[in-house]
Design a protein around this motif. Structure first.
Motif: not given
Length: 123
Positions: A74-79
């Motif tokens: 969530n901190a990097k907005n990455t999946v």
């Protein structure tokens, strides 16, 4: 404007691993579902895996269960999609997608799509 940018595809031998990334931007994704789909030549785009952005709840297609793992930072907005024990039938363009509300395996329920990243598995 939501943007999804995939990376990490490539060529790998059967039995190998790859990790795909999907960088998401343009809004906060609380309450969203982020999913991975794939499309092989001549075939329809099919569901692979999805994750609830807030809940972390995951869901997988039977064909990848036990081999692929979806996760998010969530901190990097990455999946991410960690793909292990890859097989030639996993060869496809892999797409990241997003939708508001609950989990879905239906590609038509997803509003936002990335450009895709090619995964090729050689035998």
């Amino acid at each position: 404007q939501v943007q999804l940018v995939e990376s990490g595809g490539g060529l790998v031998q059967a039995g190998g691993s790859l990790r795909l990334s999907c960088a998401a931007s343009g809004r906060t994704f609380n309450g969203y579902v982020l999913g991975w789909f794939r499309q092989a030549p001549g075939k329809e785009r099919e569901f692979v895996a999805a994750i609830g952005w807030s809940s972390g709840i995951t869901y997988y297609a039977d064909s990848v269960k036990g081999r692929f793992t979806i996760s998010r930072d969530n901190a990097k907005n990455t999946v991410y999609l960690q793909m292990n024990r890859l097989q030639p039938e996993d060869t496809a363009v892999y797409y990241c997608a997003a939708r508001a509300a609950f989990m879905s395996v239906d590609r038509n329920q997803y509003n936002y799509w990335g450009q895709g990243t090619q995964v090729t598995v050689s035998s």
